[in-house]
Design a protein around this motif. Structure first.
Motif, PDB file in Angstrom:
ATOM      1  N   VAL A  64       0.867  -1.177   0.000  1.00  0.00           N
ATOM      2  CA  VAL A  64       0.000   0.000   0.000  1.00  0.00           C
ATOM      3  C   VAL A  64       0.906   1.230   0.000  1.00  0.00           C
ATOM      4  CG1 VAL A  64      -1.911   1.199   1.111  1.00  0.00           C
ATOM      5  CG2 VAL A  64      -1.724  -1.293   1.297  1.00  0.00           C
ATOM      6  N   ASP A  65       1.090   1.784  -1.180  1.00  0.00           N
ATOM      7  CA  ASP A  65       2.017   2.909  -1.360  1.00  0.00           C
ATOM      8  C   ASP A  65       1.200   4.175  -1.641  1.00  0.00           C
ATOM      9  OD1 ASP A  65       4.311   4.379  -1.630  1.00  0.00           O
ATOM     10  OD2 ASP A  65       4.706   3.749  -3.682  1.00  0.00           O
ATOM     11  N   ALA A 104       5.748  -8.867  -3.431  1.00  0.00           N
ATOM     12  CA  ALA A 104       4.331  -8.600  -3.204  1.00  0.00           C
ATOM     13  C   ALA A 104       3.468  -9.228  -4.286  1.00  0.00           C
ATOM     14  CB  ALA A 104       4.085  -7.098  -3.142  1.00  0.00           C
ATOM     15  N   ASP A 105       2.244  -9.568  -3.919  1.00  0.00           N
ATOM     16  CA  ASP A 105       1.298 -10.152  -4.863  1.00  0.00           C
ATOM     17  C   ASP A 105       0.497  -9.092  -5.608  1.00  0.00           C
ATOM     18  OD1 ASP A 105       1.602 -13.083  -4.238  1.00  0.00           O
ATOM     19  OD2 ASP A 105       1.112 -12.316  -2.240  1.00  0.00           O
ATOM     20  N   ALA A 106       0.490  -7.860  -5.098  1.00  0.00           N
ATOM     21  CA  ALA A 106      -0.207  -6.758  -5.759  1.00  0.00           C
ATOM     22  C   ALA A 106       0.250  -5.459  -5.120  1.00  0.00           C
ATOM     23  CB  ALA A 106      -1.725  -6.898  -5.634  1.00  0.00           C
ATOM     24  N   VAL A 107      -0.032  -4.357  -5.812  1.00  0.00           N
ATOM     25  CA  VAL A 107       0.374  -3.025  -5.361  1.00  0.00           C
ATOM     26  C   VAL A 107      -0.787  -2.065  -5.557  1.00  0.00           C
ATOM     27  CG1 VAL A 107       1.942  -1.066  -5.768  1.00  0.00           C
ATOM     28  CG2 VAL A 107       2.785  -3.429  -6.003  1.00  0.00           C
ATOM     29  N   VAL A 108      -1.025  -1.219  -4.557  1.00  0.00           N
ATOM     30  CA  VAL A 108      -1.906  -0.068  -4.723  1.00  0.00           C
ATOM     31  C   VAL A 108      -1.065   1.173  -4.487  1.00  0.00           C
ATOM     32  CG1 VAL A 108      -3.942   1.173  -3.939  1.00  0.00           C
ATOM     33  CG2 VAL A 108      -3.962  -1.331  -3.984  1.00  0.00           C
ATOM     34  N   CYS A 109      -1.015   2.060  -5.465  1.00  0.00           N
ATOM     35  CA  CYS A 109      -0.164   3.244  -5.353  1.00  0.00           C
ATOM     36  C   CYS A 109      -0.932   4.489  -5.778  1.00  0.00           C
ATOM     37  CB  CYS A 109       1.107   3.093  -6.186  1.00  0.00           C
ATOM     38  SG  CYS A 109       0.831   3.060  -7.975  1.00  0.00           S
TER      39      CYS A 109
END
Length: 260
Positions: A64-65, A104-109
C-alpha cells in the motif's frame, strides 16, 4: 480475537452516520468526509476489486504505497477484510521496501509513485489512484497493464463477504526488515489500549495511515470508536485552524502540536 471486520461491524451497528475519516488537501482545497457507512462501502468495493477482479486471496501480500489521503485507510481496511498482509510504503515508493516490495502479490499506489510501480504491472496487479477529489479516474491514460482505481472500483458492489474470512491470528502488517509480523488482533488490540485520544475522540494527523509511523492514526480512532482528521499540505497556522474547526481532541505525535 479481534479482526478489522468485527470492529467495523461494531461501528456500523452503533452510529453508522457519524464521521470516521475527514480529509483535507490544502493545496487543492479538497475536503472529503467519509461516514462509517460510506467508509464501509468503499472498503467493500475495494476488497471486491482485489479479490474478484485480481484473484487475491487470504494470506497474500499487498503493498500500500499511498501518501496522506483518505484512500489510504480504505485500502488498509479492504486488505484486512480479505486477510491480506500489507506492506506499508506510505507514498515513498519501492525503494525502502527491498525484497518485501519485490515479492508482493499486488500493489496499490498513488500518482506520485506510479511511474516507479508501472513496470511491474505485467507481473502482478498494480492499481493506481489519481488521488483526485471523489476518487475519480486519471485525466490521462495510465501506463499499459496498470489498473486505474478510479475507473475499476465504481462497478464493484457496496457489500463484500470473503469466502475465507480472516481471523485475529492472520498477519496484518509485514516488516520489510524481516521483523515479526503483528496479527490483526495484535494491531487492533494495541490500538484499543493506546493513548493518542479518548474513546470517541477526534484525532488530527498528517502522516499517511499507510506508513509505519502513521498506522496508529487510523487504527486507534477505529478501535476506540473515534474519528480521524487527516490533513495534507498544511502549515502550522492552517493546521491549528483546522484543529479548532474540526474540534479535535488530540494530535498525532508526528503532527503539528504533537511534535512539540
Amino acid at each position: 480475537m479481534t479482526t478489522f471486520s468485527a470492529l467495523l461491524q461494531r461501528e456500523l451497528r452503533g452510529n453508522p452516520g457519524r464521521p470516521l475519516v475527514t480529509f483535507y488537501d490544502v493545496a487543492t482545497g479538497e475536503r472529503t468526509e467519509l461516514s462509517v457507512t460510506t467508509y464501509a462501502n468503499w472498503v467493500a468495493k475495494t476488497a471486491s476489486l482485489l479479490v474478484e477482479e485480481h484473484d487475491l486471496e487470504r494470506g497474500d501480500t499487498l503493498v500500500v504505497d499511498l501518501p496522506t489521503h483518505w484512500l489510504a485507510p480504505v485500502v488498509l481496511g479492504a486488505a484486512w477484510t480479505v486477510g491480506l498482509r500489507v506492506v506499508l510504503a506510505g507514498g515513498l515508493g519501492a525503494g525502502p521496501l527491498g525484497a518485501a516490495g519485490d515479492e508482493a502479490d499486488a500493489v496499490v499506489c498513488g500518482a506520485p509513485t506510479l511511474e516507479e510501480w508501472a513496470p511491474r504491472a505485467g507481473d502482478v496487479p498494480v492499481l493506481a489512484s489519481a488521488l483526485l477529489p471523489l476518487g475519480v479516474r486519471f485525466r490521462e491514460p495510465v501506463p499499459a497493464d496498470v489498473v486505474d482505481l478510479g475507473v475499476a472500483v465504481w462497478s464493484q458492489p457496496d457489500a463484500f463477504a470473503p469466502y475465507d474470512p480472516p481471523t485475529g491470528e492472520d498477519e496484518a502488517v509485514l516488516d520489510p526488515a524481516g521483523g515479526p509480523a503483528p496479527t490483526q488482533s495484535q494491531v487492533l488490540g494495541a490500538a484499543a489500549a493506546g493513548s493518542l485520544l479518548p474513546d470517541g475522540g477526534r484525532l488530527l494527523a498528517e502522516l499517511s495511515p499507510a506508513s509505519p509511523a502513521g498506522l496508529g492514526s487510523f487504527v486507534e480512532p477505529l478501535a476506540r470508536s473515534g474519528s480521524l482528521v487527516l490533513v495534507a499540505g498544511a502549515d502550522a497556522e492552517r493546521l491549528a485552524a483546522l484543529a479548532g474547526d474540526e474540534r479535535v481532541d488530540a494530535w498525532h505525535p508526528a503532527s503539528g502540536a504533537g511534535r512539540g
